[in-house]
Design a protein around this motif. Structure first.
Motif, short mmCIF file in Angstrom:
data_model
loop_
_atom_site.label_atom_id
_atom_site.label_comp_id
_atom_site.label_asym_id
_atom_site.label_seq_id
_atom_site.Cartn_x
_atom_site.Cartn_y
_atom_site.Cartn_z
N VAL A 37 -0.47 -2.00 44.30
CA VAL A 37 -1.32 -1.74 45.52
C VAL A 37 -1.53 -2.81 46.83
O VAL A 37 -1.88 -3.68 46.68
N SER A 38 -2.38 -2.32 47.57
CA SER A 38 -2.78 -3.35 48.90
C SER A 38 -4.18 -2.68 49.92
O SER A 38 -4.92 -1.07 48.82
N SER A 39 -5.05 -2.82 50.66
CA SER A 39 -6.29 -2.45 51.26
C SER A 39 -5.51 -1.40 52.26
O SER A 39 -7.05 -0.53 52.16
N LYS A 40 -4.03 -1.40 52.08
CA LYS A 40 -3.94 0.69 52.86
C LYS A 40 -3.60 1.53 51.22
O LYS A 40 -3.45 2.78 52.15
N THR A 41 -4.14 1.17 50.67
CA THR A 41 -3.67 2.37 49.61
C THR A 41 -4.96 3.61 49.80
O THR A 41 -5.65 2.91 49.00
N VAL A 42 -4.38 3.90 49.03
CA VAL A 42 -5.35 5.10 48.71
C VAL A 42 -5.22 6.01 47.54
O VAL A 42 -4.01 6.87 47.64
N LEU A 43 -5.63 5.72 46.32
CA LEU A 43 -5.22 6.42 44.83
C LEU A 43 -6.06 7.84 44.74
O LEU A 43 -6.97 8.17 45.28
N LYS A 44 -5.40 8.86 44.36
CA LYS A 44 -5.73 10.62 44.10
C LYS A 44 -5.56 10.87 42.70
O LYS A 44 -4.47 10.49 42.30
N GLN A 45 -6.69 10.28 42.21
CA GLN A 45 -6.47 10.29 40.61
C GLN A 45 -7.63 11.77 39.95
O GLN A 45 -8.43 11.87 40.52
N ARG A 46 -6.88 12.76 39.15
CA ARG A 46 -7.76 13.82 38.30
C ARG A 46 -8.75 13.30 37.46
O ARG A 46 -8.02 12.45 36.45
N LEU A 47 -9.57 13.98 37.21
CA LEU A 47 -10.28 13.40 36.37
C LEU A 47 -11.43 14.65 35.48
O LEU A 47 -11.31 16.21 35.84
N ALA A 48 -10.79 14.65 34.25
CA ALA A 48 -10.76 15.71 33.46
C ALA A 48 -12.22 16.60 33.52
O ALA A 48 -13.05 15.60 33.64
N PRO A 49 -12.40 17.58 32.75
CA PRO A 49 -13.31 17.96 32.33
C PRO A 49 -14.56 16.77 31.38
O PRO A 49 -14.15 16.92 30.50
N SER A 50 -15.81 16.22 31.79
CA SER A 50 -16.45 15.44 31.76
C SER A 50 -15.71 13.57 31.79
O SER A 50 -15.55 13.66 30.38
N GLY A 51 -14.77 13.85 32.31
CA GLY A 51 -13.82 12.27 32.36
C GLY A 51 -14.16 11.29 33.22
O GLY A 51 -14.93 11.69 34.10
N GLY A 52 -12.85 10.55 33.51
CA GLY A 52 -13.33 9.58 34.32
C GLY A 52 -11.79 8.46 34.43
O GLY A 52 -10.77 8.96 34.18
N VAL A 53 -12.14 7.54 35.20
CA VAL A 53 -10.92 6.72 35.76
C VAL A 53 -11.69 5.44 35.54
O VAL A 53 -12.34 4.99 36.11
#
Length: 703
Positions: free
Chosen positions: A680-696
């Motif tokens: 990754v770099s400063s230009k990266t935008v991550l999109k991450q699914r979080l489960a019900p009451s979940g996290g990353v």
């Protein structure tokens, strides 16, 4: 250090309601108005970007027995000043903090009595702080507060995140409702079984109180620098939405015993149209006194494990050494008693945790139940319960000190008082000397149950003085303090940074009995954590607590990955890996994040936030080119959008991503997780699914 102070003094000798003064925040968005009303009562109001936050609200006191110290005032002096400085933290979410505010000081004199009262306002870009100052004067030296009349007249029926007012507990679940709905919900919430409860008769809620207006403004009310004064709750008029200070009394109804030459705590109102600004606010810390400890080199942010969780989950491990209930501290000889066979704090078992801590790079091991007296530990009302200098026969203090030191590990002392506070103060100096003689430099204090002295409450003036006294005394012995069941924090950790953490809210232990809701940890940073860090004790990997023989319905309120993310979103310089060490050995790949994540930071970036729904935070580890990100959600699955533009430009980094698996769900499949790496770099935008009451949870290191 950048340092700029401009001070302007202006004296006005005016009386009556004709006098009025306006103060603006440095950016001009917040506007404070102050004047005397028709009854010559101090009145203030606060607007944000032209919208009312606090409508005209009265100020002052009722003094014992029934004297109105809230009207018939004249203004004898005003002074204005502004300040823009930065100061460096001993530990914190940011290495440096900017203190940029404008100030108005108003000196009042009551006409009939000649008594003096001063009010100091400070307006920051993110909110307002004000306090009362009681100048030394011949006519008034000592007085008793029966009521503080400070009002917070709100502009509407806001959405609120609240727990009911209670003089003895902060451990209620947070309820989300309109202010107009609090009265109808309060009684059901108060049925929560807790170790000590003392709700007032009035309709009132605790601070910090987080609210959201229909116009999308976020408002947080709390207090700062709570010293020699009772903690404040908020009375609520659910028809007019006028709130007012409700000070914790003693059992005789007296609120505060005041000597002139002192001040009240600051009353704080943090405001923004962006929820991220609420979490980023340093207003409460800025209103506290600078550090009073000259040499802070011994104060160390700490990551620890401990003999603790096993007591709650039904493993047949106990705090007590015997089952004999007829214990008299100082007279009972424990070597003559039969052990119960399941005492957790024994030498061999503690060595297992020391070995685990050393193997995985932790700093310390907490041990609860090491000292004499636990057989009567819930005997509320018994005054002499524990010894804080005598260990049980199966806990070898000298050997464990030697063994831990040989592994580079510290042992954290535990002082549960069962709220027999008078006895704890009698033993305090001996207890701290015992700690220093045996290699302990940190203590977890506990205050479960009803207070002794029996006339006091957890949040009253007497106990506030006790908590501060323990922190100050501990500093003389170079001991760090982590207080549980104490009054909610108000930023005193700036003044005494050895007061490294507190509980003072519903923490992880409730997962094992009363339960925690999935939105709980998306609310606490907006409420409890406004005043200082929390020892939340995250990191539970085994979410099915029926594994240990308990109820089949007793399940953790989050996915395993959300437990990892809490190390970032629930800020504390004291972080516990709270599960049994055997459960970490089953998931060493996920455990790696807990091993890696920092506990002290150079910078914090609030990426996404909405109270009760979600939070995503990134932090830069102090002195390292490493960043850690935590994102959590409530019971609803969502997509976290993680913008990495905070990374230094022009460089490449590797991100290790700990994410919920495709089938992850806190109710059915909490341990479904996947681990991946990505450049990754400063230009990266991550999109991450979080489960019900979940996290990353994400760790980022420079390539």
């Amino acid at each position: 250090m950048r340092h700029f102070i401009l001070s302007l003094a202006l004296s006005l000798f005016a009386t009556g309601s004709a006098w009025a003064q306006t103060l603006k925040s440095p950016d001009g968005n917040l506007v404070l108005d102050f004047h005397l009303s028709g009854t010559e009562t101090p009145v203030y109001s606060l607007d944000y970007k032209g919208k009312p936050i606090i409508k005209e609200s009265k100020m002052g006191f009722v003094l014992h027995p029934d004297f109105q110290f809230n009207q018939d005032f004249e203004i004898v002096d005003t002074k204005f000043a502004e300040s823009d400085t930065t100061w460096e933290t001993v530990w914190g979410q940011n290495k440096e903090i900017r203190d940029n505010h404008k100030e108005m000081f108003v000196a009042l004199r009551q006409k009939k009595t000649g008594w003096l009262l001063n009010i100091r306002f400070r307006l920051f870009d993110d909110g307002l702080g004000f306090r009362y100052e009681f100048p030394v004067q011949k006519e008034l030296r000592h007085f008793i507060i029966m009521q503080e009349n400070t009002e917070f007249s709100l502009a509407g029926d806001h959405k609120a995140f609240w727990i009911p007012a209670d003089y003895d507990s902060n451990e209620y679940p947070v309820t989300t409702s309109r202010l107009s709905e609090v009265a109808g919900l309060k009684d059901a919430v108060l049925k929560e079984p807790l170790a000590a409860q003392a709700p007032p008769k009035e309709l009132a809620v605790q601070t910090p109180l987080m609210m959201k207006t229909d116009e999308g403004l976020y408002v947080n009310i709390h207090e700062a620098a709570l010293v020699d004064y009772p903690a404040m709750c908020l009375n609520l008029d659910d028809k007019t939405f006028r709130m007012s200070a409700h000070l914790t009394p003693d059992r005789n109804g007296f609120r505060g015993f005041i000597q002139t030459g002192t001040t009240s705590p600051w009353r704080t109102v943090v405001v923004s149209d962006d929820a991220r600004d609420i979490l980023a606010s340093n207003l409460i810390l800025n209103l506290n006194e600078p550090c009073k400890i000259e040499d802070t080199s011994w104060i160390k942010p700490t990551k620890y494990v401990g003999v603790w969780w096993e007591y709650f989950i039904g493993t047949n491990s106990s705090w007590a050494y015997t089952d004999n209930q007829d214990i008299i501290i100082g007279k009972t000889d424990y070597t003559t008693l039969k052990p119960n066979g399941h005492h957790g704090a024994n030498t061999a078992h503690v060595k297992e945790y020391i070995d685990f801590a050393a193997k995985h790079g932790f700093d310390a091991v907490l041990v609860e139940g090491w000292n004499e007296g636990w057989e009567d530990n819930w005997a509320f009302g018994k005054e002499r319960i524990y010894s804080f200098t005598k260990a049980y026969p199966d806990f070898d203090v000298k050997e464990l000190n030697r063994y831990a030191a040989s592994k580079g590990i510290k042992i954290i002392m535990h002082h549960e008082t069962t709220s027999s506070v008078a006895d704890y103060e009698r033993q305090l100096q001996d207890a701290f000397r015992f700690m220093k003689d045996n290699g302990y430099d940190a203590v977890k204090t506990g205050y479960v149950g009803k207070m002794i002295p029996r006339s006091e409450h957890h949040d009253g003036q007497w106990m506030v003085n006790h908590y501060n006294y323990v922190a100050e005394t501990a500093a003389h012995y170079r001991i760090m303090v982590n207080s549980h069941e104490a009054v909610r924090p108000t930023g005193m950790c700036r003044t005494y940074p050895n007061w490294i953490a507190q509980e003072s809210a519903r923490g992880t232990e409730f997962e094992s009995f009363n339960g925690i809701t999935p939105d709980h940890t998306t609310i606490l940073p907006f409420t409890r954590l406004m005043g200082g860090p929390m020892d939340y004790t995250p990191g539970i990997f085994e979410g099915d607590l029926s594994t240990y023989g308990g109820s089949k319905n007793n399940k953790l309120s989050s996915t395993l990955t959300k437990q990892l993310a809490l190390y970032v979103t629930m800020y504390s310089p004291l972080q516990m890996a709270a599960d049994l060490y055997q459960n970490y050995e089953k998931h060493l790949d996920a455990f790696q994040f807990i091993k890696d994540v920092a506990v002290d930071w150079d910078h914090t970036y609030i990426l996404e936030a909405e109270p009760g729904d979600y939070i995503t935070i990134a932090r830069k580890a102090k002195g390292k080119n490493e960043w850690y990100i935590g994102g959590i959600t409530d019971e609803n699955a969502r997509e976290a959008v993680i913008d990495l533009s905070f990374l230094p430009a022009g460089k490449k980094y590797q991100a290790t991503i700990y994410a919920d698996g495709k089938k992850a769900d806190w109710r059915t499949n909490p341990k479904d997780y996947v681990i991946s790496t990505k450049k990754v770099s400063s230009k990266t935008v991550l999109k991450q699914r979080l489960a019900p009451s979940g996290g990353v949870a994400i760790s980022i290191k420079e390539l």
